[in-house]
Design an enzyme around this catalytic site. Structure first.
Site, PDB file in Angstrom:
ATOM      1  CB  CYS A   2     -13.368 -17.367  29.953  1.00 24.26           C
ATOM      2  SG  CYS A   2     -13.927 -15.793  30.626  1.00 24.26           S
ATOM      3  NE  ARG A  27      -8.641 -19.398  26.805  1.00 23.14           N
ATOM      4  CZ  ARG A  27      -8.014 -18.994  25.704  1.00 23.14           C
ATOM      5  NH1 ARG A  27      -6.935 -19.613  25.305  1.00 23.14           N
ATOM      6  NH2 ARG A  27      -8.459 -17.984  25.009  1.00 23.14           N
ATOM      7  CD1 TRP A  74      -8.562 -13.581  35.117  1.00 26.69           C
ATOM      8  CD2 TRP A  74      -9.171 -12.121  33.546  1.00 26.69           C
ATOM      9  NE1 TRP A  74      -7.865 -12.420  35.331  1.00 26.69           N
ATOM     10  CE2 TRP A  74      -8.215 -11.504  34.387  1.00 26.69           C
ATOM     11  CE3 TRP A  74      -9.695 -11.385  32.493  1.00 26.69           C
ATOM     12  CZ2 TRP A  74      -7.796 -10.198  34.202  1.00 26.69           C
ATOM     13  CZ3 TRP A  74      -9.274 -10.083  32.304  1.00 26.69           C
ATOM     14  CH2 TRP A  74      -8.328  -9.499  33.150  1.00 26.69           C
ATOM     15  CG  ASN A  98     -12.361 -16.202  25.682  1.00 30.39           C
ATOM     16  OD1 ASN A  98     -12.052 -15.305  26.465  1.00 30.39           O
ATOM     17  ND2 ASN A  98     -11.527 -16.670  24.766  1.00 30.39           N
ATOM     18  N   GLY A  99     -14.393 -13.390  26.124  1.00 30.56           N
ATOM     19  CA  GLY A  99     -14.232 -12.099  25.449  1.00 30.56           C
ATOM     20  C   GLY A  99     -15.079 -11.037  26.134  1.00 30.56           C
ATOM     21  CD  GLU A 479       9.924 -10.987  33.980  1.00 27.96           C
ATOM     22  OE1 GLU A 479       9.123 -10.101  33.663  1.00 27.96           O
ATOM     23  OE2 GLU A 479       9.595 -12.174  34.096  1.00 27.96           O
ATOM     24  CE  LYS A 483       7.442 -13.964  36.321  1.00 30.96           C
ATOM     25  NZ  LYS A 483       7.315 -13.087  35.234  1.00 30.96           N
ATOM     26  CD  GLU A 486       3.506 -11.933  36.860  1.00 33.55           C
ATOM     27  OE1 GLU A 486       2.749 -12.173  35.923  1.00 33.55           O
ATOM     28  OE2 GLU A 486       4.692 -12.315  36.873  1.00 33.55           O
ATOM     29  CG  HIS A 502      16.431  11.864  38.324  1.00 31.46           C
ATOM     30  ND1 HIS A 502      17.005  13.105  38.462  1.00 31.46           N
ATOM     31  CD2 HIS A 502      17.291  11.130  37.576  1.00 31.46           C
ATOM     32  CE1 HIS A 502      18.145  13.142  37.792  1.00 31.46           C
ATOM     33  NE2 HIS A 502      18.348  11.942  37.252  1.00 31.46           N
ATOM     34  CE  LYS A 602       1.892 -19.445  30.921  1.00 26.80           C
ATOM     35  NZ  LYS A 602       2.736 -18.394  31.520  1.00 26.80           N
TER      36      LYS A 602
END
Ligand code: G6P
Length: 607
Positions: A2, A27, A74, A98-99, A479, A483, A486, A502, A602
């Site tokens: 956060c 955050r 978050w 935060n944490g 990637e 993207k 997300e 496979h 982020k």
């Protein structure tokens, strides 16, 4: 994880706290809240969802007070509801966090057994109860916090506000970043220097275990042994100006388009094009003794690390281990003398990566860090600091930071190879020449934006999308899939093209688009064979290649996206662009929140 901010000032703080939260929204944006104290009264506004909801509440019911704290969340423990939004209030104590408090469960059970009741499902509220209990036992706020901090396990940055002490804020840090800011007759707490930039540029970074007592006149910092310590103040260099989108609809679009410029800027501090030389910011660092490299990162930065593994092994012939940070420590890696541990991070604060860095340091590794925020925790703990110069990246989905990481890693691979005697003068000149061509080639890739946008509605209809690549372009497939997941919420997977047969080939039908990343080069024919295996089974292929590749293999595809012809070394930098643009346009076509996709943040400062 956060964002937190606190102000003890001489004028009302609520608007400034809200402005600080806007700079911290990267955050997390599950909920937000502000609390202020005036005349012995604590007032608080909280709202679920994005910060605009809180701003509306504050506009309808403004807050007066010259001391306050604020938070953007978050969610970790407890759903993103208003009840779980910070600040949390228990008796005299108001708190933002935060944490994660890892031992919150036994602490909570014990507090409940004492008859305390909880208003939220958060781990944070436990801390407020513990401090309140000490206040009720007669301790001062400072002594109460001092007594509680050693009882907390996990990672935290905390800011405390006390109803009856409008002259006091307390901050504490362990495993999550916290900075102190110094103003004129005011002092501040913030998750980072960016949050405080409009208030002050004069800041001090708290060290692990530090806690700080703030008044309007100054700050007293204590270390984990409760000794008063001096932490150096620095001038952050960040301005108060809010970064804006320019003419772009989203930050992500702006950041994709900025790539040629910021990659050129980044390469500018790693190459001497006229001399045809690679030159690192710390030339004295001795690579000759490095026998093994361990690369650790998360998310998009991990995929940059994956590309680097190919380069380091190919050019420097040095063995490379590669891990996602959340797995690294727990697999008990063998870290021998002579090892270089390389950490890659946009933010420099990702908790998993930072913990991995400390693990590697304790195991005697030299620490190199490729990071976009030069004041971050990782930057400050590096032996070899390799900054990217992408500038602030606001879109949650990383784009320009990624290609700048690739630019630095390519230069690092070449530097390594030279130090190991594996690169002739001519080869070094050739590598420098190719890297110097990357910005122009990325520009040429961006020029295909319209075609990619035209393709987006087709992909937007899909439920599943596969991406295929080989060699250093395999991480580009991963990637590209990340993207798309997300920001468009479409299920997507990246595969090494040769691995399709496979298993994943069973998924192929006319409803699953397959994006094939196949620049001309030594692996082109093999990738195309795998692509044809898909087409033979009715798969709908989008081929991303250069004119030569499209001429050779474009037949039977549903679309082709033409890239400039580039040397295989710089192909990952160039081919990152179309996969970013495709994800961007698909997300826009689907109407998702491109810059702040659901459930993400982020900078992830919890493990
Ligand atoms: C988050 C972000 C990703 C990013 C990852 C690693 O998950 O949403 O975009 O790649 O963290 O972040 P870092 O700052 O360490 O590169």
């Amino acid at each position: 994880m956060c964002g937190i901010i606190g102000i003890i000032g001489r004028e009302d703080v609520a608007d400034r706290l809200l402005a600080g939260l806007r700079r911290l929204e990267y955050r997390g944006y599950d909920s937000a809240g502000v609390a202020v104290v005036e005349n012995g009264v604590l007032a608080r506004r909280r709202a679920e969802g994005k910060l605009d909801n809180l701003a509306r509440k504050l506009a309808a019911e403004p807050l007066d007070g010259t001391v306050g704290i604020a938070h953007t969340r978050w969610a970790t423990h407890g759903a993103p509801t208003e009840d779980n939004a910070h600040p949390h209030v228990v008796g005299e104590v108001t708190l933002v966090h935060n944490g994660i408090i890892e031992n919150f469960k036994p602490l909570r059970d014990a507090l409940i057994a004492e008859g305390r009741t909880f208003a939220s499902q958060t781990d944070t509220e436990v801390v407020a109860h513990l401090v309140d209990r000490e206040l009720q036992r007669g301790l001062s706020p400072v002594d109460a916090v001092k007594k509680v901090l050693p009882q907390l396990h996990g990672a935290f940055a905390l800011a405390f506000l006390f109803r009856s002490h409008p002259d006091l804020l307390i901050g504490a840090r362990l495993g999550a970043p916290l900075v102190v800011g110094y103003g004129e007759g005011e002092t501040y707490l913030g998750s980072d220097a960016l949050a405080l930039a409009p208030l002050t540029q004069k800041i001090a970074y708290l060290d692990e275990g530090d806690w700080a007592v703030l008044t309007r006149d100054g700050v007293t910092i204590h270390d984990r042994d409760n000794q008063v310590v001096d932490r150096p103040t620095t001038i952050s260099g960040l301005t108060g100006a809010m970064i804006d989108k320019g003419n772009h609809r989203h930050f992500m679009q702006k950041e994709i388009f900025e790539q040629p410029v910021v990659v050129a800027q980044t390469l500018g501090s790693y190459l001497r094009p006229l001399a045809g030389e690679v030159s690192l910011p710390i030339p004295e660092f001795d690579f000759t003794q490095i026998r093994r490299v361990t690369i650790v990162a998360c998310g998009t930065s991990f995929y940059a690390g994956m590309v680097a593994k190919y380069w380091f092994e190919q050019f420097a012939r040095v063995p490379v281990d590669l891990d996602v940070a959340s797995e690294f420590r727990y697999r008990e890696p063998v870290l021998e003398d002579g090892g270089l541990a390389l950490f890659i991070s946009q933010s420099g604060e990702t908790a998993d990566t930072l913990a991995a860095l400390r693990h590697a340091r304790a195991a005697g590794q030299k620490i190199a860090v490729v990071v976009n925020v030069p004041t971050s925790s990782m930057a400050r703990e590096a032996d070899l600091l390799l900054p990217t110069h992408a500038g602030p990246e606001i879109g949650v989905a990383s784009t320009k930071a990624f290609t700048c990481q690739l630019a630095v890693l390519a230069a690092l691979a070449a530097n390594f190879a030279r130090a190991k005697g594996r690169l002739s003068r001519e080869e070094e000149q050739e590598i420098v020449r190719h890297l110097a061509e990357a910005p122009a080639a990325m520009n040429a890739a961006i020029a295909h934006d319209d075609e990619i946008e035209a393709l987006a509605p087709l992909i937007a209809k899909a439920r599943d999308v596969l991406y295929l690549g080989r060699g250093p372009d395999y991480p580009m497939a991963l990637e590209g899939a990340l993207k798309l997941k997300e920001i468009s919420y479409i299920h997507a997977e990246g595969y090494a093209a040769g691995e399709m047969k496979h298993g994943p080939i069973a998924l192929i039908d006319e409803h699953v688009p397959v994006i094939v990343i196949a620049p001309s080069g030594p692996l082109f024919d093999k990738t195309v064979s795998n692509m044809q295996e898909v087409q033979a089974r009715g798969g709908k292929v989008v081929l991303i290649s250069d004119a030569e590749g499209i001429a050779a293999a474009g037949e039977g595809t549903i679309a082709t996206i033409e890239m400039p012809r580039v040397h295989p070394l710089i192909a990952p930098l160039v081919y990152a662009v179309p996969v970013q643009l495709l994800a961007y346009h698909v997300a826009v076509a689907k109407g998702t929140d491109v810059d702040q996709p659901r459930n993400l943040a982020k900078s992830v400062t919890v493990e």
